[in-house]
Design an enzyme around this catalytic site. Structure first.
Site, PDB file in Angstrom:
ATOM      1  N   ARG A 110       7.581   4.495  18.942  1.00 31.78           N
ATOM      2  CA  ARG A 110       6.736   5.516  18.582  1.00 31.78           C
ATOM      3  C   ARG A 110       7.449   6.363  17.499  1.00 31.78           C
ATOM      4  O   ARG A 110       7.964   7.338  17.078  1.00 31.78           O
ATOM      5  CB  ARG A 110       6.370   6.771  19.160  1.00 31.78           C
ATOM      6  CG  ARG A 110       5.118   5.676  20.481  1.00 31.78           C
ATOM      7  CD  ARG A 110       5.187   6.842  21.537  1.00 31.78           C
ATOM      8  NE  ARG A 110       4.142   6.802  22.051  1.00 31.78           N
ATOM      9  CZ  ARG A 110       4.343   6.105  23.661  1.00 31.78           C
ATOM     10  NH1 ARG A 110       5.771   5.394  24.198  1.00 31.78           N
ATOM     11  NH2 ARG A 110       3.271   5.332  23.933  1.00 31.78           N
ATOM     12  N   LYS A 132       5.781   9.363   2.603  1.00 35.84           N
ATOM     13  CA  LYS A 132       4.684   9.209   2.957  1.00 35.84           C
ATOM     14  C   LYS A 132       4.717   7.498   3.373  1.00 35.84           C
ATOM     15  O   LYS A 132       5.167   6.841   2.133  1.00 35.84           O
ATOM     16  CB  LYS A 132       3.490   9.049   1.479  1.00 35.84           C
ATOM     17  CG  LYS A 132       3.254  10.562   1.194  1.00 35.84           C
ATOM     18  CD  LYS A 132       2.373  10.777   0.203  1.00 35.84           C
ATOM     19  CE  LYS A 132       2.351  12.826   0.218  1.00 35.84           C
ATOM     20  NZ  LYS A 132       0.264  12.647  -1.221  1.00 35.84           N
ATOM     21  N   GLU A 174       5.075   7.324 -14.113  1.00 36.04           N
ATOM     22  CA  GLU A 174       5.591   8.098 -12.910  1.00 36.04           C
ATOM     23  C   GLU A 174       6.692   9.735 -13.504  1.00 36.04           C
ATOM     24  O   GLU A 174       7.025  10.601 -13.553  1.00 36.04           O
ATOM     25  CB  GLU A 174       6.096   7.777 -11.789  1.00 36.04           C
ATOM     26  CG  GLU A 174       5.237   7.301 -10.584  1.00 36.04           C
ATOM     27  CD  GLU A 174       3.773   7.948 -10.386  1.00 36.04           C
ATOM     28  OE1 GLU A 174       4.038   9.618 -10.284  1.00 36.04           O
ATOM     29  OE2 GLU A 174       2.846   7.723  -9.607  1.00 36.04           O
ATOM     30  N   LYS A 202      11.643  15.268  -7.125  1.00 37.53           N
ATOM     31  CA  LYS A 202      10.896  15.397  -6.014  1.00 37.53           C
ATOM     32  C   LYS A 202      11.182  15.351  -4.559  1.00 37.53           C
ATOM     33  O   LYS A 202       9.899  16.437  -4.188  1.00 37.53           O
ATOM     34  CB  LYS A 202      10.207  13.861  -5.838  1.00 37.53           C
ATOM     35  CG  LYS A 202      10.020  13.533  -4.952  1.00 37.53           C
ATOM     36  CD  LYS A 202       8.922  12.392  -4.879  1.00 37.53           C
ATOM     37  CE  LYS A 202       7.280  12.592  -3.206  1.00 37.53           C
ATOM     38  NZ  LYS A 202       6.761  11.277  -3.614  1.00 37.53           N
ATOM     39  N   GLU A 212       2.232  18.308   2.481  1.00 37.88           N
ATOM     40  CA  GLU A 212       0.962  18.362   1.240  1.00 37.88           C
ATOM     41  C   GLU A 212      -0.060  19.636   1.876  1.00 37.88           C
ATOM     42  O   GLU A 212      -1.599  19.276   2.187  1.00 37.88           O
ATOM     43  CB  GLU A 212       0.473  17.454   0.980  1.00 37.88           C
ATOM     44  CG  GLU A 212      -0.427  17.098  -0.353  1.00 37.88           C
ATOM     45  CD  GLU A 212      -0.427  15.642  -1.082  1.00 37.88           C
ATOM     46  OE1 GLU A 212       0.026  15.237  -1.181  1.00 37.88           O
ATOM     47  OE2 GLU A 212      -1.963  15.523  -1.317  1.00 37.88           O
ATOM     48  N   ARG A 216       2.590  19.589  -2.989  1.00 40.61           N
ATOM     49  CA  ARG A 216       3.137  18.461  -3.328  1.00 40.61           C
ATOM     50  C   ARG A 216       1.939  17.593  -3.876  1.00 40.61           C
ATOM     51  O   ARG A 216       1.683  17.362  -4.175  1.00 40.61           O
ATOM     52  CB  ARG A 216       3.031  17.953  -1.591  1.00 40.61           C
ATOM     53  CG  ARG A 216       3.922  16.944  -1.634  1.00 40.61           C
ATOM     54  CD  ARG A 216       4.497  16.101  -0.449  1.00 40.61           C
ATOM     55  NE  ARG A 216       4.286  14.695  -0.828  1.00 40.61           N
ATOM     56  CZ  ARG A 216       5.555  13.485   0.889  1.00 40.61           C
ATOM     57  NH1 ARG A 216       5.798  14.353   1.420  1.00 40.61           N
ATOM     58  NH2 ARG A 216       5.548  12.132   0.083  1.00 40.61           N
ATOM     59  N   ASN A 220       0.473  14.626  -7.329  1.00 37.97           N
ATOM     60  CA  ASN A 220      -1.046  14.051  -7.828  1.00 37.97           C
ATOM     61  C   ASN A 220      -1.234  14.160  -9.028  1.00 37.97           C
ATOM     62  O   ASN A 220      -2.363  13.891 -10.086  1.00 37.97           O
ATOM     63  CB  ASN A 220      -2.390  14.046  -6.690  1.00 37.97           C
ATOM     64  CG  ASN A 220      -1.501  13.121  -5.513  1.00 37.97           C
ATOM     65  OD1 ASN A 220      -0.817  12.517  -5.208  1.00 37.97           O
ATOM     66  ND2 ASN A 220      -1.871  14.169  -4.472  1.00 37.97           N
ATOM     67  N   HIS A 223      -3.237  11.885 -11.186  1.00 32.06           N
ATOM     68  CA  HIS A 223      -3.985  10.691 -10.048  1.00 32.06           C
ATOM     69  C   HIS A 223      -5.270  10.755  -9.327  1.00 32.06           C
ATOM     70  O   HIS A 223      -5.778   9.701  -8.600  1.00 32.06           O
ATOM     71  CB  HIS A 223      -2.915  11.294  -8.892  1.00 32.06           C
ATOM     72  CG  HIS A 223      -1.648  10.472  -9.009  1.00 32.06           C
ATOM     73  ND1 HIS A 223      -0.586  11.095 -10.065  1.00 32.06           N
ATOM     74  CD2 HIS A 223      -1.304   9.524  -7.751  1.00 32.06           C
ATOM     75  CE1 HIS A 223       0.735   9.969  -9.798  1.00 32.06           C
ATOM     76  NE2 HIS A 223       0.583   9.709  -9.071  1.00 32.06           N
ATOM     77  N   HIS A 227      -6.833   6.972  -9.531  1.00 32.24           N
ATOM     78  CA  HIS A 227      -7.658   6.106  -8.323  1.00 32.24           C
ATOM     79  C   HIS A 227      -8.605   5.447  -8.766  1.00 32.24           C
ATOM     80  O   HIS A 227      -9.189   4.524  -8.040  1.00 32.24           O
ATOM     81  CB  HIS A 227      -7.834   7.428  -7.527  1.00 32.24           C
ATOM     82  CG  HIS A 227      -6.207   7.409  -6.907  1.00 32.24           C
ATOM     83  ND1 HIS A 227      -5.923   8.620  -5.992  1.00 32.24           N
ATOM     84  CD2 HIS A 227      -4.961   6.799  -6.683  1.00 32.24           C
ATOM     85  CE1 HIS A 227      -4.561   9.193  -5.856  1.00 32.24           C
ATOM     86  NE2 HIS A 227      -3.522   7.187  -5.912  1.00 32.24           N
ATOM     87  N   HIS A 239      -1.403   0.960 -10.485  1.00 36.04           N
ATOM     88  CA  HIS A 239      -1.334   2.522 -10.386  1.00 36.04           C
ATOM     89  C   HIS A 239      -0.614   3.004 -11.893  1.00 36.04           C
ATOM     90  O   HIS A 239      -1.055   4.330 -12.376  1.00 36.04           O
ATOM     91  CB  HIS A 239      -0.056   2.778  -8.741  1.00 36.04           C
ATOM     92  CG  HIS A 239      -0.153   3.935  -8.810  1.00 36.04           C
ATOM     93  ND1 HIS A 239      -1.074   5.082  -8.952  1.00 36.04           N
ATOM     94  CD2 HIS A 239       1.058   4.687  -8.940  1.00 36.04           C
ATOM     95  CE1 HIS A 239      -0.750   5.938  -8.125  1.00 36.04           C
ATOM     96  NE2 HIS A 239       0.356   6.279  -8.309  1.00 36.04           N
TER      97      HIS A 239
HETATM   98  N1  GLY Z   1       2.892  10.351  -4.267  1.00 38.73           N
HETATM   99  C1  GLY Z   1       3.447  11.358  -3.941  1.00 38.73           C
HETATM  100  C2  GLY Z   1       3.739  12.207  -2.915  1.00 38.73           C
HETATM  101  O1  GLY Z   1       4.625  11.823  -2.389  1.00 38.73           O
HETATM  102  O2  GLY Z   1       3.486  13.069  -2.406  1.00 38.73           O
END
Ligand code: GLY
Length: 338
Positions: A110, A132, A174, A202, A212, A216, A220, A223, A227, A239
């Site tokens: 966990r 993420k 990016e 970032k 997010e 955040r 994107n 994106h 996607h 990507h």
């Molecule tokens: N790659 C987008 C983020 O980390 O929110």
């Protein structure tokens, strides 16, 4: 060496950026860790030397290995090695590796600490930072995952010397995104400082909105179409390549919605196409209808078609974009269509 802090209260951590940054790895491991499992891929070829007891597990390459079977395999290796919740998982590789290693660590007992050693440009400026983690299932990318912040991140710029050109271009997609997000003159910086600045941008966004629920989502930019392009090409378009095209599309869309001037659209072509030498449209013919359908499935599309778009107040999330405007943006891009 640049040291950038991701401020998240008691879960804050440092990102070390520089040539030879791998030498800082022992210093950023959690003090409680007596053993480590290094998760990597055979082609990465970067084996950290650790003072604590460790074992290395190689996972497969590509999106097809980014799945729950790989997580199960890792969990079995963790069990065999006797990894405990006070030990550490170390992800060494690009975004795919750190996403998988991060999710395995988030799930093991966990939640077990994870440290990332990013070896690709996408990993350094984006994937390894911000917590993420996740894997794909047949229905889509990254649909199973968790927010699990690393205890530290290493971006050793020496790893970029052997990065294949295509992967470098993906990372530049990016990097180009950060130009438009901040308006910073990133071009005036040498590459190491430019990467460190991207990490700083970032880190600031993640600190402000870890889960997010708001800002955040700006990460994107480009994106939504990206996607859809990735999926419709069966991931033959990588990507970062798709993000580059997606930002050009977002610029046209913002223009036809009268949010930005033609001059600003031209800026996108200059930065993406000329400065970073990225493709501004796919080589293959596209199926406009299929792309629109896929964009309706986007995770952000909770109230109609949703895009991250430039505008008079800067870049923001815009919902309820009409298909008429999408058509006009596709027309303006002059893509090869089926
Ligand atoms: N790659 C987008 C983020 O980390 O929110």
């Amino acid at each position: 060496m640049h040291k950038i802090k991701v401020e998240l209260g008691e879960r804050s951590y440092s990102v070390m950026v520089g040539h030879g940054a791998i030498n800082q790895l022992d210093a950023i491991l959690p003090k409680s860790a007596k053993r480590a499992v290094v998760v990597t891929q055979s082609q990465i070829g970067l084996q950290p030397e650790l003072k604590i007891d460790s074992t290395t597990v190689a996972i497969g390459g590509g999106e097809e290995s980014k799945n729950l079977q790989t997580i199960e395999m890792l969990a079995q290796k963790f069990a065999e090695f006797g990894l405990t919740r006070s030990d550490v998982v170390i992800g060494v590789g690009g975004g795919m590796v750190t996403d998988v290693a991060g999710f395995a660590a988030a799930s093991w007992h966990r939640g077990t600490p994870v440290v990332h050693v990013a070896t690709s440009l996408v990993g350094m400026v984006d994937a390894a930072i911000g917590g993420k983690t996740g894997v794909n299932i047949a229905q889509g990318k990254n649909l199973v995952g968790a927010f699990w912040q690393p205890s530290g991140v290493i971006c050793d710029l020496d790893a970029l010397k052997t990065l294949p050109d295509r992967e470098m271009r993906c990372g530049l997609g990016e990097v180009a995104k950060y130009h438009f997000l901040t308006g910073d003159d990133l071009l005036s910086l040498a590459m190491p400082e430019r990467i460190a600045r991207c990490v700083e941008i970032k880190a600031k966004i993640v600190s402000a909105d870890e889960r997010e629920t708001g800002s955040r989502a700006l990460l994107n930019y480009g994106h939504t179409l990206a996607h859809a392009l990735e999926r419709s090409s069966n991931f033959s378009l990588a990507h970062g390549e798709a993000v580059a095209v997606g930002m050009i599309f977002a610029a046209h869309l913002a223009h036809v919605m009268q949010r930005i001037t033609k001059h600003r659209v031209d800026d996108h072509y200059t930065v993406i196409g000329e400065t970073y030498g990225l493709k501004v449209k796919p080589d293959e013919k596209i199926d406009r209808r299929k792309l629109i359908d896929l964009m309706h499935l986007d995770k952000k599309a909770v109230s109609g078609l949703t895009f991250v778009l430039d505008g008079p107040k800067g870049i923001e999330v815009v919902s309820g974009v009409s298909e008429k405007h999408l058509d006009q943006a596709f027309d303006a891009m002059q893509l090869n269509e089926k």
